[in-house]
Design an enzyme around this catalytic site. Structure first.
Site, PDB file in Angstrom:
ATOM      1  N   TYR A 142    -107.968 -62.626 -43.595  1.00  0.00           N
ATOM      2  CA  TYR A 142    -107.917 -64.093 -43.624  1.00  0.00           C
ATOM      3  C   TYR A 142    -106.928 -64.617 -42.589  1.00  0.00           C
ATOM      4  O   TYR A 142    -107.260 -65.485 -41.776  1.00  0.00           O
ATOM      5  CB  TYR A 142    -107.538 -64.569 -45.018  1.00  0.00           C
ATOM      6  N   ASN A 171    -100.846 -75.221 -49.087  1.00  0.00           N
ATOM      7  CA  ASN A 171    -101.480 -75.152 -50.410  1.00  0.00           C
ATOM      8  C   ASN A 171    -101.966 -76.518 -50.876  1.00  0.00           C
ATOM      9  O   ASN A 171    -101.186 -77.455 -50.989  1.00  0.00           O
ATOM     10  CB  ASN A 171    -100.494 -74.615 -51.443  1.00  0.00           C
ATOM     11  N   PHE A 188    -102.678 -70.952 -63.344  1.00  0.00           N
ATOM     12  CA  PHE A 188    -101.733 -71.401 -64.366  1.00  0.00           C
ATOM     13  C   PHE A 188    -102.388 -72.387 -65.337  1.00  0.00           C
ATOM     14  O   PHE A 188    -102.180 -72.315 -66.553  1.00  0.00           O
ATOM     15  CB  PHE A 188    -100.519 -72.071 -63.714  1.00  0.00           C
ATOM     16  N   THR A 205     -89.039 -66.793 -58.018  1.00  0.00           N
ATOM     17  CA  THR A 205     -88.151 -67.575 -57.151  1.00  0.00           C
ATOM     18  C   THR A 205     -88.799 -67.908 -55.817  1.00  0.00           C
ATOM     19  O   THR A 205     -88.275 -68.724 -55.058  1.00  0.00           O
ATOM     20  CB  THR A 205     -86.838 -66.811 -56.887  1.00  0.00           C
ATOM     21  N   GLN A 206     -89.954 -67.279 -55.491  1.00  0.00           N
ATOM     22  CA  GLN A 206     -90.668 -67.629 -54.270  1.00  0.00           C
ATOM     23  C   GLN A 206     -91.168 -69.068 -54.381  1.00  0.00           C
ATOM     24  O   GLN A 206     -91.440 -69.554 -55.472  1.00  0.00           O
ATOM     25  CB  GLN A 206     -91.823 -66.656 -54.004  1.00  0.00           C
ATOM     26  N   PRO A 269     -95.843 -64.418 -49.427  1.00  0.00           N
ATOM     27  CA  PRO A 269     -94.731 -65.095 -48.760  1.00  0.00           C
ATOM     28  C   PRO A 269     -93.653 -65.524 -49.750  1.00  0.00           C
ATOM     29  O   PRO A 269     -93.953 -65.968 -50.856  1.00  0.00           O
ATOM     30  CB  PRO A 269     -95.385 -66.313 -48.097  1.00  0.00           C
TER      31      PRO A 269
END
Length: 318
Positions: A142, A171, A188, A205-206, A269
């Site tokens: 991708y 996003n 989610f 924490t990302q 990431p």
């Protein structure tokens, strides 16, 4: 012409363009999109659906003024299952779309992605940053297809003076997303509405920056109507950790789901946030929908889709 017009972003773009008065051709092979997503436009005289694979070729038309090239799966689940098809749509598909635009002297807009920055070492990400991408990792089909597509746009600009532009989309979320496509917001929400644990990768924490779909579409249409070449970042600069996002989704859904931590995917990431100074300066654009408002709208849509009386409705009917 909108390639990939039956996908999540594409269907919202088709709908917005037709409502704005455009005559529109939607091209999609339905490998990851679904014609049902644009079913509400089927009887509109200004809308036409064409089943075609951009990697094979595009339909000829008497006149095309703008080509918006969105044809590519953006779901990690799908592109990990179909890496070669993903590479073909980003390479051959982009070349075919650019050639059609050049033939008609049409404006061309590539829907690229923040994934070209990889796991960024510069924060927030500015358009001049070259990225930190693993070219042979699982996600590379991708990432590299989009990096090739950007190179193709610039080659056509240099060699043919093509009127072509690059949008780097961060996003985006909203009604019409699939629950099992591997992206964090629908995952989610689906878990919260089922009362299942929300699966947070790693420590949570990302960070991600999440832009509501109507804001992303507004930016794409502004870019199409401009003479800006880009690349231009399109996204919401409000950064949120994945752990905080999980809490906000639980609150929006009124859910008591627990939080469950799972291993991080390869090359996930650690930070992702756009600098949108160029979009603001060149397009007069900034996102308007807050994260809490956007999550509330998206949860409401997903909740409606779960009702037995509405299960047969298409994503496009909302």
């Amino acid at each position: 012409m909108v390639t990939g017009g039956a996908g999540f972003l594409g269907s919202h773009l088709c709908r917005a363009a037709v409502r704005a008065g455009a005559d529109l051709v939607c091209v999609d092979d339905e490998s990851s999109g679904d014609r049902a997503n644009v079913a509400d436009l089927a009887d509109d005289p200004h809308f036409e659906f064409v089943a075609a694979d951009v990697a094979v070729g595009l339909p000829e038309r008497g006149s095309v003024d703008v080509v918006l090239h969105l044809a590519s799966t953006a779901s990690p689940v799908h592109y990990l299952q179909r890496p070669i098809a993903t590479l073909r749509s980003g390479s051959l598909g982009t070349l075919h779309a650019l050639e059609l635009a050049l033939t008609h002297s049409a404006r061309f807009v590539l829907a690229s992605t923040s994934e070209v920055y990889g796991d960024p070492l510069v924060h927030p990400q500015v358009e001049s940053y070259w990225g930190n991408v693993n070219p042979i990792g699982a996600r590379s089909c991708y990432d590299e297809s989009k990096r090739f597509a950007e190179a193709a746009v610039m080659a056509f600009r240099r060699e043919h003076a093509a009127d072509a532009a690059i949008a780097r989309i961060f996003n985006t979320y909203g009604p019409g997303m699939r629950t099992q496509d591997g992206r964090v917001v629908p995952a989610f929400i689906d878990q919260a509405l089922r009362g299942a644990p929300l699966t947070v990768a790693g420590t949570g924490t990302q960070t991600r920056s999440l832009c509501y779909v109507s804001d992303t579409i507004d930016a794409l249409l502004r870019l199409a109507a401009s003479d800006t070449a880009g690349p231009v970042n399109i996204g919401n600069p409000h950064e949120v950790t994945v752990a905080e996002l999980a809490e906000r989704v639980r609150r929006a859904a009124g859910s008591e789901s627990s939080i469950e931590h799972i291993p991080l995917p390869q090359d996930d990431p650690t930070r992702r946030c756009p600098d949108i100074s160029e979009a603001t300066r060149l397009l007069g654009w900034q996102p308007k929908v807050t994260l809490d408002d956007g999550l509330a709208r998206t949860v409401a849509w997903f909740r409606g889709e779960r009702q037995p009386a509405t299960d047969s409705r298409s994503a496009a009917s909302h």
